[in-house]
Design an enzyme around this catalytic site. Structure first.
Site, mmCIF file in Angstrom:
data_model
loop_
_atom_site.group_PDB
_atom_site.id
_atom_site.type_symbol
_atom_site.label_atom_id
_atom_site.label_comp_id
_atom_site.label_asym_id
_atom_site.label_seq_id
_atom_site.Cartn_x
_atom_site.Cartn_y
_atom_site.Cartn_z
ATOM 1 N N CYS A 146 -9.881 4.645 0.344
ATOM 2 C CA CYS A 146 -9.485 3.544 -0.543
ATOM 3 C C CYS A 146 -10.233 2.250 -0.231
ATOM 4 O O CYS A 146 -10.788 1.611 -1.128
ATOM 5 C CB CYS A 146 -7.974 3.340 -0.487
ATOM 6 S SG CYS A 146 -7.287 3.075 1.169
ATOM 7 N N ASN A 304 -4.582 1.416 -3.804
ATOM 8 C CA ASN A 304 -5.105 2.421 -2.885
ATOM 9 C C ASN A 304 -4.754 3.844 -3.269
ATOM 10 O O ASN A 304 -5.471 4.788 -2.911
ATOM 11 C CB ASN A 304 -4.602 2.154 -1.457
ATOM 12 C CG ASN A 304 -3.097 2.051 -1.362
ATOM 13 O OD1 ASN A 304 -2.487 1.128 -1.926
ATOM 14 N ND2 ASN A 304 -2.457 2.971 -0.660
#
Length: 337
Positions: A146, A304
């Site tokens: 992420c 994320n």
């Protein structure tokens, strides 16, 4: 319509894959596996899916043959099982760190020895903005981390302007640690903190270097949020000004459906802010520059679990199958949130 199986459906990334794929008009989710929760309903652990599915978790060895298989966690502890399950999918998407690096020595430095190093370098990186053409025919796709995704998208348009080492300051919410992260992520321990959990050499720096060709040093901090990533990338540049950087960003991302350039003079959200991206597959990138010193601050923000994980995987699936890559990913985020 294609059939899809998710290996490891009980965690946060598994839940996001289920949320996105259950609403995808071209996909039928036929299995979600969990060793711990086999036989239990999927919507027990993912209550937001109530009324959307009657699916129950199956054991990994019960995974049927599918058109596409998604792995949400590492399979290195049992490479034989991982290989068996991967063989049940015509196209495989790996959202773990297992295949993100191409160099076995670099992988060893950040993760330890890889039991099947011959696999490293065989996957196409699931980052459409960089590898769209290769994704069209790929049968093994590795989705990047992420914070790596946010940093790569912030850095790539101006990489050829940068001199020296880039320092990346990454901030991430508690969901970045996964659904079984342990005592340090209990609410009583996590709430209100700014915890520097990787003061030097965070493992995502290797992915950022691999994708941009830059020397990178990275720090990571856990912040008092559930979702969201923001990265601040500091770099020195050669004879740059605001107009040059803005033009590079606009040229690079002019036709990208999920990357927006956010660098404004006024307003509450002048630079990329993850709060307004939650649930969406967007990554916002922005910048600030000191023309006297040549120092740039390059910023990336995303959710994320979506653009930093499941959303990137679904976008890559869309490209691989020849669909509009926005399919199933139209949610824009919320404001206020």
């Amino acid at each position: 319509m294609i059939s899809v199986g998710i290996v490891g459906g009980a965690g946060y990334i598994g839940g996001e894959l289920l949320r996105l794929l259950l609403g995808h008009p071209e996909v039928r989710v036929v299995a979600a596996t969990s060793t711990r929760l086999a036989g239990r309903r999927v919507d027990g652990g993912h209550p937001n899916l109530r009324g959307r599915t009657d699916l129950s978790y199956s054991r990994p060895d019960q995974l049927p043959e599918c058109d596409a298989v998604f792995f949400t966690s590492s399979g290195l502890e049992d490479p034989a099982l991982r290989a068996d399950l991967a063989g049940r999918g015509k196209v495989v998407f790996d959202l773990s760190s297992d295949l993100r690096l191409g160099d076995p020595q670099l992988f060893r430095r950040h993760y330890g020895a890889h039991p099947t190093p011959e696999l490293l370098g065989t996957a196409v990186t699931g980052l459409p903005e960089l590898y769209r053409d290769r994704l069209r025919t790929a049968d093994l796709i590795s989705v990047p981390g992420c914070m790596a995704t946010a940093a790569i998208l912030a850095l790539r348009p101006v990489a050829d302007l940068i001199d020296g080492v880039v320092t990346v300051d990454g901030r991430v919410g508690s969901s970045g640690s996964g659904a079984s992260a342990g005592e340090m992520n209990l609410h009583a321990e996590r709430s209100g903190v700014l915890r520097v959990f990787a003061p030097l050499n965070h493992r995502h720096q290797a992915e950022i270097s691999q994708a941009t060709g830059l020397a990178v040093r990275m720090t990571a901090t856990g912040v008092d949020a559930v979702r969201g990533v923001q990265v601040l990338c500091r770099a020195d540049a050669r004879q740059v000004d605001e107009a040059t950087i803005r033009a590079a960003y606009r040229r690079h991302y002019a036709d990208e459906p999920f990357v927006r350039v956010v660098a404004q003079k006024r307003g509450n959200y002048r630079l990329p802010e993850p709060k307004i991206l939650l649930g969406s597959n967007h990554c916002d990138v922005g910048f600030a520059v000191d023309p006297d010193s040549g120092q740039m601050l390059l910023i990336g923000a995303l959710d994320n679990l979506v653009k930093g994980g499941a959303g990137n995987a679904v976008q890559s699936l869309n490209i691989r199958m020849g669909w509009d890559e926005r399919t199933g990913l139209e949610f824009t985020g919320l404001h206020p949130a």
